[in-house]
Design an enzyme around this catalytic site. Structure first.
Site, short mmCIF file in Angstrom:
data_model
loop_
_atom_site.label_atom_id
_atom_site.label_comp_id
_atom_site.label_asym_id
_atom_site.label_seq_id
_atom_site.Cartn_x
_atom_site.Cartn_y
_atom_site.Cartn_z
N ASP A 58 37.64 37.14 40.83
CA ASP A 58 36.62 36.98 41.87
C ASP A 58 35.98 38.34 42.12
OD1 ASP A 58 38.75 38.15 43.23
OD2 ASP A 58 38.59 36.86 44.99
N TYR A 60 34.60 41.98 43.58
CA TYR A 60 35.21 43.05 44.38
C TYR A 60 34.97 42.76 45.86
CZ TYR A 60 35.14 45.69 39.95
OH TYR A 60 35.31 46.10 38.65
N PHE A 71 33.46 42.38 36.91
CA PHE A 71 33.95 43.73 36.61
C PHE A 71 32.88 44.81 36.74
CE2 PHE A 71 36.61 40.76 34.18
CZ PHE A 71 37.83 41.01 34.79
N HIS A 178 45.14 40.99 33.47
CA HIS A 178 43.94 41.46 34.14
C HIS A 178 43.91 42.99 34.10
CE1 HIS A 178 41.12 42.10 37.50
NE2 HIS A 178 40.74 40.85 37.32
#
Length: 217
Positions: A58, A60, A71, A178
């Site tokens: 999801d 930031y 990202f 991740h």
């Protein structure tokens, strides 16, 4: 909000997004990214242009950081890069190249769909919107893109859970931990996703992705 034109035919925008939009409107905390950037990943990558999908978690949840691409970080953000910093470290270890541009729009321009499994998050509350219904969009996008061979890069547990929606054969599917500082050492570092994707693209007659800073091309 008007759906991205090239994706507007997905049932999600008719059946599910109105419910999500109402929930976001009722959210007492600031929501990231800004509404104008909520579908930026899809805006920049119409289905026919997608060669690679990088699926994250999801956005930031820090003010000023999320820019609508998984990202990616707004270029003027002054804080820590966290997951993106680890992505850049793996990029250097994998291909021996460096990158200092934090906005990943140039990847999107080359056909890399940078999609999160949820496209909104309240300030300071990671995963808080993961149950609003965004999963329907992720499922429909993956099933649409399964129509021809593509590379799918699944980073983290939430992303890997969507692998069953990648239909058919001939795809490249890469799975790893991740890149978050909390999990990167559990299998993200050393996974070499950038070279593996480019090798596969070349083998399939496609132009490889230039992962470094655009000015370095």
């Amino acid at each position: 909000m008007t759906p991205p034109a090239a994706w507007a035919g997905l049932p999600f925008f008719r059946d599910t997004y109105p419910v999500i939009a109402r929930a976001i409107d009722a959210e007492p905390l600031p929501v990231y990214p800004p509404a104008t950037h909520r579908f930026r990943a899809l805006d920049l990558c119409p289905p026919d242009a997608v060669k690679v999908v990088i699926l994250g978690q999801d956005p930031y949840h820090t003010p000023g950081k999320a820019d609508g691409l998984a990202f990616s970080i707004s270029q003027d953000f002054p804080g820590k890069l966290d997951s993106l910093g680890n992505i850049f470290k793996e990029l250097h270890d994998d291909l021996g190249v460096s990158r200092d541009r934090t906005d990943l729009a140039d990847w999107a321009a080359q056909g890399v769909l940078l999609l999160n499994t949820a496209l909104s998050v309240p300030k300071g509350k990671p995963k808080a919107h993961s149950r609003l219904g965004w999963t329907e969009l992720t499922r429909q996008v993956l099933e649409t893109l399964s129509a021809r061979r593509r590379a799918f890069v699944l980073w983290g547990g939430p992303a890997k859970a969507f692998e069953p929606h990648i239909r058919g054969g001939g795809h490249l599917v890469l799975r790893s931990a991740h890149p978050s500082p909390l999990s990167a050492y559990r299998g993200f570092f050393g996974s070499r996703p950038f070279s593996r994707v480019n090798d596969w693209l070349i083998e399939n007659g496609e132009t490889p992705i230039n992962w470094t800073t655009p000015e370095a091309r």
